[in-house]
Design a protein around this motif. Structure first.
Motif, PDB file in Angstrom:
ATOM      1  N   TYR A   1      45.479  45.535  37.939  1.00  0.00           N
ATOM      2  CA  TYR A   1      46.910  45.804  37.770  1.00  0.00           C
ATOM      3  C   TYR A   1      47.334  45.605  36.318  1.00  0.00           C
ATOM      4  O   TYR A   1      48.063  46.431  35.750  1.00  0.00           O
ATOM      5  CB  TYR A   1      47.720  44.888  38.688  1.00  0.00           C
ATOM      6  CG  TYR A   1      49.199  44.892  38.396  1.00  0.00           C
ATOM      7  CD1 TYR A   1      50.000  45.979  38.757  1.00  0.00           C
ATOM      8  CD2 TYR A   1      49.800  43.820  37.741  1.00  0.00           C
ATOM      9  CE1 TYR A   1      51.360  45.993  38.480  1.00  0.00           C
ATOM     10  CE2 TYR A   1      51.158  43.829  37.460  1.00  0.00           C
ATOM     11  CZ  TYR A   1      51.930  44.909  37.834  1.00  0.00           C
ATOM     12  OH  TYR A   1      53.278  44.920  37.549  1.00  0.00           O
TER      13      TYR A   1
ATOM     14  N   SER B   1      50.552  41.589  49.055  1.00  0.00           N
ATOM     15  CA  SER B   1      50.144  41.841  50.440  1.00  0.00           C
ATOM     16  C   SER B   1      48.626  41.969  50.553  1.00  0.00           C
ATOM     17  O   SER B   1      48.013  41.425  51.484  1.00  0.00           O
ATOM     18  CB  SER B   1      50.812  43.126  50.958  1.00  0.00           C
ATOM     19  OG  SER B   1      52.218  42.990  50.943  1.00  0.00           O
ATOM     20  N   GLN B   2      48.002  42.658  49.603  1.00  0.00           N
ATOM     21  CA  GLN B   2      46.543  42.789  49.635  1.00  0.00           C
ATOM     22  C   GLN B   2      45.860  41.442  49.450  1.00  0.00           C
ATOM     23  O   GLN B   2      44.854  41.147  50.126  1.00  0.00           O
ATOM     24  CB  GLN B   2      46.097  43.750  48.531  1.00  0.00           C
ATOM     25  CG  GLN B   2      46.549  45.179  48.735  1.00  0.00           C
ATOM     26  CD  GLN B   2      46.085  46.095  47.605  1.00  0.00           C
ATOM     27  OE1 GLN B   2      44.896  46.199  47.322  1.00  0.00           O
ATOM     28  NE2 GLN B   2      47.022  46.756  46.960  1.00  0.00           N
TER      29      GLN B   2
ATOM     30  N   ASN C   1      40.866  38.794  44.823  1.00  0.00           N
ATOM     31  CA  ASN C   1      42.255  38.714  44.370  1.00  0.00           C
ATOM     32  C   ASN C   1      42.349  38.756  42.855  1.00  0.00           C
ATOM     33  O   ASN C   1      43.288  39.335  42.292  1.00  0.00           O
ATOM     34  CB  ASN C   1      42.908  37.444  44.916  1.00  0.00           C
ATOM     35  CG  ASN C   1      43.142  37.521  46.416  1.00  0.00           C
ATOM     36  OD1 ASN C   1      43.093  38.605  47.011  1.00  0.00           O
ATOM     37  ND2 ASN C   1      43.388  36.388  47.043  1.00  0.00           N
TER      38      ASN C   1
ATOM     39  N   PRO D   1      53.344  43.214  41.808  1.00  0.00           N
ATOM     40  CA  PRO D   1      54.234  43.821  42.804  1.00  0.00           C
ATOM     41  C   PRO D   1      53.910  43.333  44.218  1.00  0.00           C
ATOM     42  O   PRO D   1      52.823  42.800  44.476  1.00  0.00           O
ATOM     43  CB  PRO D   1      53.948  45.320  42.653  1.00  0.00           C
ATOM     44  CG  PRO D   1      52.558  45.385  42.126  1.00  0.00           C
ATOM     45  CD  PRO D   1      52.406  44.194  41.227  1.00  0.00           C
ATOM     46  N   PRO D   2      54.836  43.529  45.159  1.00  0.00           N
ATOM     47  CA  PRO D   2      54.615  43.088  46.544  1.00  0.00           C
ATOM     48  C   PRO D   2      53.389  43.714  47.189  1.00  0.00           C
ATOM     49  O   PRO D   2      52.759  43.094  48.050  1.00  0.00           O
ATOM     50  CB  PRO D   2      55.904  43.526  47.264  1.00  0.00           C
ATOM     51  CG  PRO D   2      56.936  43.592  46.186  1.00  0.00           C
ATOM     52  CD  PRO D   2      56.211  44.037  44.960  1.00  0.00           C
ATOM     53  N   SER D   3      53.032  44.939  46.804  1.00  0.00           N
ATOM     54  CA  SER D   3      51.863  45.593  47.411  1.00  0.00           C
ATOM     55  C   SER D   3      50.582  44.814  47.105  1.00  0.00           C
ATOM     56  O   SER D   3      49.723  44.647  47.983  1.00  0.00           O
ATOM     57  CB  SER D   3      51.733  47.022  46.897  1.00  0.00           C
ATOM     58  OG  SER D   3      51.609  47.034  45.472  1.00  0.00           O
ATOM     59  N   ILE D   4      50.452  44.306  45.884  1.00  0.00           N
ATOM     60  CA  ILE D   4      49.272  43.531  45.527  1.00  0.00           C
ATOM     61  C   ILE D   4      49.311  42.157  46.199  1.00  0.00           C
ATOM     62  O   ILE D   4      48.276  41.639  46.629  1.00  0.00           O
ATOM     63  CB  ILE D   4      49.159  43.395  43.996  1.00  0.00           C
ATOM     64  CG1 ILE D   4      48.866  44.758  43.392  1.00  0.00           C
ATOM     65  CG2 ILE D   4      48.083  42.388  43.602  1.00  0.00           C
ATOM     66  CD1 ILE D   4      48.670  44.747  41.899  1.00  0.00           C
TER      67      ILE D   4
END
Length: 218
Positions: free
Chosen positions: A166, A127-128, A159, A122-125
């Motif tokens: 996830y 971004s992290q 990462n 997802p975009p949240s990961i």
């Protein structure tokens, strides 16, 4: 006077015999060829599946092992001081002034894109992961001390920890849904074995990561 051409029986039989190059392919050869085509098509279609909930456990393990192996090469493949400090290719490249820092960013971004091609994160990961790369780059700009902190920080291993965590959560959720729906034992969905992930614990935190990097636990 019209000429009449008479063909001998021998010549006629020679012409009527099919050439060896045009003989039908044996049945077993056709079966093997068809099976090979089906296998190639299935491999291509399998690579397009990035949702960890839809993959077999063996394929999940295969992809995670490949990602971990690459992250380890980038961040902790080598050791010094009797194994007390581990570092990778990115740390060696980062020793080159200025150019090394940008080269390290290129390697980290390439690795992040590889993760995204293997799993639909997802975009949240994303971004992290991007923040980890940015921190790694900014810290690396500081001469000498920055290189040391960069070696301890290990952005690529961080990462990888994000994507594995996830994947594990998605697999657990899929198994729970299957059990609630009454599909046996969760459709064979199992949690990935963490044996191939020795350098950073699954439940990641910065304190443990720093200790792992310094002590070289693997």
């Amino acid at each position: 006077m019209p000429s009449h051409r008479f063909d001998s029986p021998v010549h006629s039989s020679v012409r009527s015999t099919p050439s060896s190059t045009h003989q039908a392919r044996p049945a077993h050869a056709q079966t093997h060829h068809t099976a090979a085509l089906k296998q190639a098509r299935s491999d291509v279609s399998l690579k397009k599946i990035r949702d960890p909930r839809l993959l077999q456990q063996a394929e999940v393990d295969k992809r995670l092992k490949a990602l971990h192996r690459r992250a380890r090469w980038l961040d902790s493949r080598f050791s010094c001081f009797c194994g007390m400090l581990r570092f990778g290719v990115e740390s060696l490249v980062g020793l080159i002034p200025v150019i090394g820092d940008f080269a390290g960013v290129f390697l980290a971004v390439t690795y992040m894109n590889t993760i995204r091609r293997r799993f639909d994160v997802p975009p949240s990961i994303v971004s992290q992961m991007t923040i980890n790369i940015a921190i790694d780059f900014c810290v690396g700009l500081v001469p000498i001390l920055g290189d040391l902190v960069d070696t301890i920080f290990k952005a690529n291993m961080r990462n990888y920890a994000l994507v594995e965590n996830y994947v594990v959560q998605q697999r657990k959720a899929a198994a729970a849904q299957d059990l609630e729906a009454g599909h046996g034992n969760g459709g064979g969905v199992q949690e990935p074995r963490p044996g191939y992930f020795p350098d950073v614990p699954l439940h990641f935190n910065a304190k443990t990561a720093a200790k792992t990097a310094i002590m070289g636990r693997h």
